[in-house]
Design an enzyme around this catalytic site. Structure first.
Site, short mmCIF file in Angstrom:
data_model
loop_
_atom_site.label_atom_id
_atom_site.label_comp_id
_atom_site.label_asym_id
_atom_site.label_seq_id
_atom_site.Cartn_x
_atom_site.Cartn_y
_atom_site.Cartn_z
CG HIS A 107 26.83 13.81 -17.73
ND1 HIS A 107 25.79 14.77 -17.28
CD2 HIS A 107 27.63 13.67 -16.69
CE1 HIS A 107 25.75 14.72 -16.00
NE2 HIS A 107 26.98 14.21 -15.39
CG HIS A 163 24.07 10.42 -16.60
ND1 HIS A 163 24.75 9.41 -16.30
CD2 HIS A 163 24.82 11.48 -15.84
CE1 HIS A 163 25.75 9.61 -15.39
NE2 HIS A 163 25.67 10.80 -15.21
CG HIS A 218 34.71 9.73 -14.05
ND1 HIS A 218 34.62 11.07 -14.51
CD2 HIS A 218 35.32 9.86 -13.15
CE1 HIS A 218 34.97 11.97 -13.44
NE2 HIS A 218 35.27 11.16 -12.54
CG ASP A 258 28.16 14.14 -7.74
OD1 ASP A 258 27.18 14.72 -8.19
OD2 ASP A 258 28.58 13.15 -8.71
CG ASP A 304 25.83 15.97 -11.85
OD1 ASP A 304 26.12 15.88 -10.88
OD2 ASP A 304 25.76 15.50 -12.80
CG HIS A 310 28.22 5.61 -9.75
ND1 HIS A 310 28.06 5.10 -11.09
CD2 HIS A 310 28.40 7.10 -10.29
CE1 HIS A 310 28.04 5.90 -12.14
NE2 HIS A 310 28.51 7.18 -11.73
CE1 TYR A 354 36.79 10.37 -8.08
CE2 TYR A 354 37.87 10.21 -10.32
CZ TYR A 354 36.63 10.61 -9.55
OH TYR A 354 35.78 11.49 -10.01
CG ASP A 412 -1.90 -0.94 1.23
OD1 ASP A 412 -2.24 -1.54 0.14
OD2 ASP A 412 -2.15 -1.69 2.19
NE ARG A 415 32.28 13.20 -9.45
CZ ARG A 415 32.27 12.16 -8.66
NH1 ARG A 415 33.19 11.31 -8.78
NH2 ARG A 415 31.18 11.66 -7.98
CD GLU A 426 30.58 14.53 -13.90
OE1 GLU A 426 30.86 13.97 -13.13
OE2 GLU A 426 29.69 14.50 -14.57
CD GLU A 441 29.26 16.74 -11.89
OE1 GLU A 441 28.93 16.15 -10.78
OE2 GLU A 441 28.60 16.12 -12.88
N1 GLY Z 1 26.12 12.57 -10.28
C1 GLY Z 1 26.31 11.61 -11.45
C2 GLY Z 1 27.54 12.40 -12.29
O1 GLY Z 1 28.15 13.29 -12.09
O2 GLY Z 1 27.41 11.97 -13.66
MN MN Z 2 27.91 14.55 -13.50
MN MN Z 3 27.55 14.46 -10.18
#
Ligand code: GLY
Ligand code: MN
Ligand code: MN
Length: 440
Positions: free
Chosen positions: A354, A361, A350, A260, A271, A243, A388, A39, A406, A384, A408
């Protein structure tokens, strides 16, 4: 609270989409309500494409656009008004609201969708429907679409195709109109203020989830309806997990804290990532790594303007990080060879950017005609870079292990450069140390 009307932007978007797809039908189901407990559903958030074209926030609904004469019609399928259910779960718009508030040309009950679809689509040469998100919905849609395709087949034109709507709508969503940019500017500012508050209030001994709650409160207090994605609040070695989601460890003096997090305002998200010491100052190794990441980020922002490609930006960031790792003794050899062999990915696994918008994203193609696409005014994306050093990396000097950094920001491409939508949260190392020292 029910709305009396919605803005003209939703209709304008439908008109634009159908003008470029005059013989197509679009079927866009709402997001599905998912139960968390008996519920009790998870918090509901409307599917982005559906909201972008309708402004309608109820589950169990569906938007259908179909050609009619020289134009098109908007049909909303919605839940039935139901006094008993509305007493439990809140008011509904029903068919009347779909017509009067949301400007649908026709509105029906969602229970009639399968049966009405083949007739509604009869003038379409193709239909856009996103398959693969929801199996039971796909089964019902495919059966209705199969009836429609057979009727088309008999007309002598052959079986009509079913296509994914993501690129058509994604290309529209990629270019932010001034009113969308203004919402993103606000989301960026509110999110920046939340990060600044975290930078002031974090203390050794606090739990990561306390800091998460603090940021969440700041988002909401300023007007954001929710977070745009699960916040990452990662202290010490957790900052090296890209992540990280647990957010449940106690913060220690001497460690870094990577946050983040972005607030979502009226369906557009920020973001932002910032990294700062849990104590007052960066250690020597942390400071060196931080300055390197910041240098790459500032240079990436400085080169952003129409005509530049995300791949150019990423390459420049990689070159700067590689040079820095060579001079810090973290990498050895020839910079070009390290770039070619991807050896740098040990520290920077990474990509740099994006698209950003209604989804963190966001939709939008990264290539056009097989080539990386060039930035154009109105696009919003992130820059970003990160660095690491995994706790298990025994080849790296001990002082660098467990460092995750990072930085960003959210960038709106303008006619002759760019605007940093998230500029209001500091990132210079001396300024961060000043804020940390003053806060104690
Ligand atoms: N928070 C996800 C990214 O920075 O892409
Ligand atoms: Mn991002
Ligand atoms: Mn991010």
């Amino acid at each position: 609270m029910l709305l009396q009307s919605v803005g003209p932007q939703f209709k304008e978007r439908r008109q634009k989409l159908m003008k470029s797809h005059p013989t197509a039908g679009f079927i866009l189901p709402s997001a599905e309500e998912v139960l968390r407990n008996p519920d009790v559903p998870f918090p509901f958030r409307q599917e982005s494409n559906f909201f972008y074209l309708s402004g309608f926030e109820e589950p169990e609904s569906c938007l259908v656009l179909a050609p009619e004469g020289n134009s098109f019609k908007t049909i909303l399928f919605v839940r039935k008004r139901d006094q008993e259910r509305e007493m439990w779960d809140g008011e509904r718009y029903g068919i009347d609201g779909a017509l009067k508030v949301f400007g649908a040309d026709e509105a029906y009950l969602i229970s009639e969708l399968d049966q009405r679809l083949p007739g509604i689509l009869k003038n379409c040469e193709k239909v856009y429907y996103r398959m693969g998100l929801n199996e039971s919905q796909d089964r019902r849609m495919l059966s209705a679409l199969e009836t429609w395709r057979r009727s088309q087949g008999r007309s002598g034109t052959g079986l009509a195709p079913i296509l994914d709507p993501s690129s058509a709508i994604g290309e529209m969503r990629l270019f932010k109109r001034p009113e969308e940019a203004q919402i993103m500017r606000k989301a960026g500012h509110y999110s920046a203020m939340a990060h600044l508050e975290a930078m002031k209030q974090t203390r050794p001994g606090m739990n990561e989830f306390e800091v998460e709650a603090l940021i969440d409160y700041q988002f909401r207090k300023q007007g954001c309806q929710r977070v745009g994605y699960g916040s990452i609040v990662a202290g010490g070695r957790n900052s090296t997990c890209l992540h990280y989601r647990s957010n449940n460890e106690v913060l220690k003096d001497g460690d870094l804290l990577l946050i983040d997090a972005g607030g979502e305002l009226d369906y557009y998200t920020a973001d932002i990532t910032r990294t700062f010491p849990v104590g007052k100052k960066f250690t020597d190794a942390q400071a060196k790594a931080y300055d390197l990441v910041l240098k790459s980020q500032k240079e990436a922002i400085a080169m952003t303007q129409p005509g530049v490609r995300m791949t150019d930006i990423h390459r420049r960031v990689c070159e700067i990080l590689i040079e820095g790792c060579l001079s810090l003794g973290l990498l050895k050899g020839n910079a070009e060879e390290i770039l070619r062999s991807n050896e740098y990915q040990r520290f920077y696994p990474h990509r740099t950017s994006h698209w950003l918008g209604m989804d963190v994203h966001d939709l939008g193609l990264y290539q056009l005609n097989g080539e990386p696409r060039r930035l154009e005014a109105g696009m919003v994306f992130t820059i970003e870079p990160g660095f690491y050093v995994q706790p298990t990396d025994k080849d790296a000097p001990a002082a660098f292990r467990n460092i995750g950094i990072r930085i960003e920001d959210d960038i709106l491409v303008t006619d002759n450069g760019c605007e940093v939508l998230t500029k209001d949260v500091p990132k210079d190392r001396e300024e961060i140390e000043r804020i940390r020292a003053a806060a104690y």
